[in-house]
Design an enzyme around this catalytic site. Structure first.
Site, PDB file in Angstrom:
ATOM      1  N   CYS A   1     -12.962   1.787 -14.401  1.00  0.00           N
ATOM      2  CA  CYS A   1     -13.378   3.459 -13.657  1.00  0.00           C
ATOM      3  C   CYS A   1     -11.979   3.843 -14.558  1.00  0.00           C
ATOM      4  O   CYS A   1     -12.007   5.499 -13.189  1.00  0.00           O
ATOM      5  CB  CYS A   1     -13.911   3.055 -12.692  1.00  0.00           C
ATOM      6  SG  CYS A   1     -14.842   4.987 -12.790  1.00  0.00           S
TER       7      CYS A   1
ATOM      8  N   CYS B   1     -18.364  -2.100 -16.504  1.00  0.00           N
ATOM      9  CA  CYS B   1     -17.956  -2.000 -15.470  1.00  0.00           C
ATOM     10  C   CYS B   1     -19.702  -2.820 -14.560  1.00  0.00           C
ATOM     11  O   CYS B   1     -20.834  -2.560 -15.267  1.00  0.00           O
ATOM     12  CB  CYS B   1     -18.922  -0.127 -15.283  1.00  0.00           C
ATOM     13  SG  CYS B   1     -18.219   0.318 -12.888  1.00  0.00           S
TER      14      CYS B   1
ATOM     15  N   CYS C   1     -24.761   4.406 -12.377  1.00  0.00           N
ATOM     16  CA  CYS C   1     -23.547   5.378 -12.406  1.00  0.00           C
ATOM     17  C   CYS C   1     -24.663   6.880 -12.837  1.00  0.00           C
ATOM     18  O   CYS C   1     -25.317   6.941 -13.641  1.00  0.00           O
ATOM     19  CB  CYS C   1     -22.756   4.689 -12.634  1.00  0.00           C
ATOM     20  SG  CYS C   1     -20.961   6.541 -13.431  1.00  0.00           S
TER      21      CYS C   1
ATOM     22  N   GLU D   1       1.188  -1.226   0.395  1.00  0.00           N
ATOM     23  CA  GLU D   1       0.253   0.005   0.046  1.00  0.00           C
ATOM     24  C   GLU D   1       0.615   1.424  -0.173  1.00  0.00           C
ATOM     25  O   GLU D   1       0.976   2.217  -0.420  1.00  0.00           O
ATOM     26  CB  GLU D   1      -0.901  -0.155   1.580  1.00  0.00           C
ATOM     27  CG  GLU D   1      -2.231  -0.641   0.985  1.00  0.00           C
ATOM     28  CD  GLU D   1      -2.698  -0.407  -0.044  1.00  0.00           C
ATOM     29  OE1 GLU D   1      -3.192   0.518  -0.257  1.00  0.00           O
ATOM     30  OE2 GLU D   1      -3.273  -1.635  -0.405  1.00  0.00           O
TER      31      GLU D   1
ATOM     32  N   CYS E   1     -17.122   1.764 -19.203  1.00  0.00           N
ATOM     33  CA  CYS E   1     -18.122   1.549 -18.437  1.00  0.00           C
ATOM     34  C   CYS E   1     -18.669   0.995 -19.230  1.00  0.00           C
ATOM     35  O   CYS E   1     -19.727   0.196 -18.072  1.00  0.00           O
ATOM     36  CB  CYS E   1     -18.792   3.351 -19.148  1.00  0.00           C
ATOM     37  SG  CYS E   1     -18.595   4.227 -18.389  1.00  0.00           S
TER      38      CYS E   1
END
Length: 346
Positions: A191, A201, A207, A36, A198
């Protein structure tokens, strides 16, 4: 609708998300934490080889805490944003001193460690232990801003507060690790900032940005500010034996604690500068190609000069040293400096 969002993300992650990232096998709190930190402002493709080398050398918190800072910075060399490495090392030592060598399983305690903010702490809790903690890295900000058509730049406090509330509101009660990884995967692969996919997705059904016909309008970009340009002159001082002089940078500022080349102002006479500041004579041989390097807040233009140093040209120990050949491979060098040295075969 919000429950449907999380369920769709979890289902998609299990079917189509990323399952072969090195920090997922095994997925320990330490490996999640290191990944991370490395992934902050850096793409996974770039991080993977660094992560593999880093965790092979320091496989757990106590091993990293026992390492020298110079070693850690050298292992980080080329990954950029070096303060991340310094914070990672400092945090490892603090974890050993205060938490018995194991990352604390508590949001406040994690967020109190150097280099771990609220989002990174949430990611560690969610991915390592399945704890219901929200995250809001760049990918997730973009995903939520589009799904809810949140107006404004996320760098503004009010917008960030709104996005954090949405991140918390979407948290599922179960399968938190899959959900969190799914958010990251969606932002990284579907995204995307430009040309989002899209049609592929799993949460396109709700959305709002897509419904309005312009997903890329969200989130609003940061206010445009022209980055100032700074200039410096780096001196490649080479002795007859081929060794080059390096100087350690101060612990604060650009490239903190890394080895670099001596610098003088562009208007200074480099030969006179060497006599005054280093105590030996040098002769200018060539002006090397200009190197440009972009930082977050400014652009640096480097004019490298190659100078020949006669004799041994002894220098004091500590902040300056002569190096040559493979010695440079084990030092923490900024990428532009390593590139300059590569041009002269040092």
């Amino acid at each position: 609708m919000r429950g449907a969002f999380a369920a769709a993300v979890i289902d998609w992650q299990r079917r189509a998300g990323r399952h072969d990232l090195p920090w997922q096998r095994p997925r320990t709190p330490y490996r999640v934490w290191v990944s991370e930190v490395m992934l902050q402002q850096t793409r996974a493709e770039t991080v993977i080889p660094y992560f593999a080398r880093f965790t092979a050398r320091w496989p757990d918190v106590p091993a990293l805490a026992a390492a020298g800072r110079e070693e850690v910075l050298a292992a980080w060399s080329g990954l950029g944003y070096y303060r991340r490495a310094i914070h990672l090392h400092e945090a490892a030592r603090r974890i050993v001193e205060r938490h018995g060598g194991a990352l604390p399983r508590d949001l406040e305690a994690l967020a109190a460690l150097p280099g771990i903010g609220r989002s990174t702490a949430g990611a560690i809790l969610a991915l390592a232990w399945g704890e219901p903690a929200p995250i809001l890295d760049g990918n997730v900000r973009r995903l939520l801003a589009r799904w809810h058509a949140v107006e404004g730049w996320p760098g503004r406090a009010a917008v960030a507060c709104r996005l954090w509330a949405l991140a918390e509101g979407h948290l599922p009660r179960r399968d938190v690790a899959a959900y969190t990884q799914g958010l990251m995967d969606l932002g990284a692969t579907v995204c995307t900032p430009r040309r989002p996919a899209c049609a592929a997705c799993p949460v396109a059904f709700g959305c709002e940005a897509r419904r309005r016909g312009d997903p890329c309008a969200y989130p609003a970009p940061a206010p445009r500010r022209r980055r100032p340009r700074r200039r410096t002159r780096m001196l490649v001082l080479r002795r007859g034996d081929g060794r080059v002089l390096l100087a350690r940078r101060p612990p604060a500022g650009v490239w903190p604690g890394l080895w670099s080349l001596p610098e003088c102002a562009p208007g200074d006479d480099p030969e006179a500068w060497c006599r005054v500041h280093l105590g030996f004579a040098a002769r200018t041989e060539a002006v090397l190609p200009t190197v440009r390097h972009a930082f977050t807040h400014f652009e640096l233009e480097i004019e490298p000069l190659l100078l020949t140093v006669e004799g041994a040209a002894a220098v004091g120990e500590g902040q300056v040293c002569w190096v040559g050949g493979e010695e440079t491979q084990g030092l923490a060098l900024p990428a532009p400096v390593r590139a300059i040295l590569g041009r002269i075969g040092a």
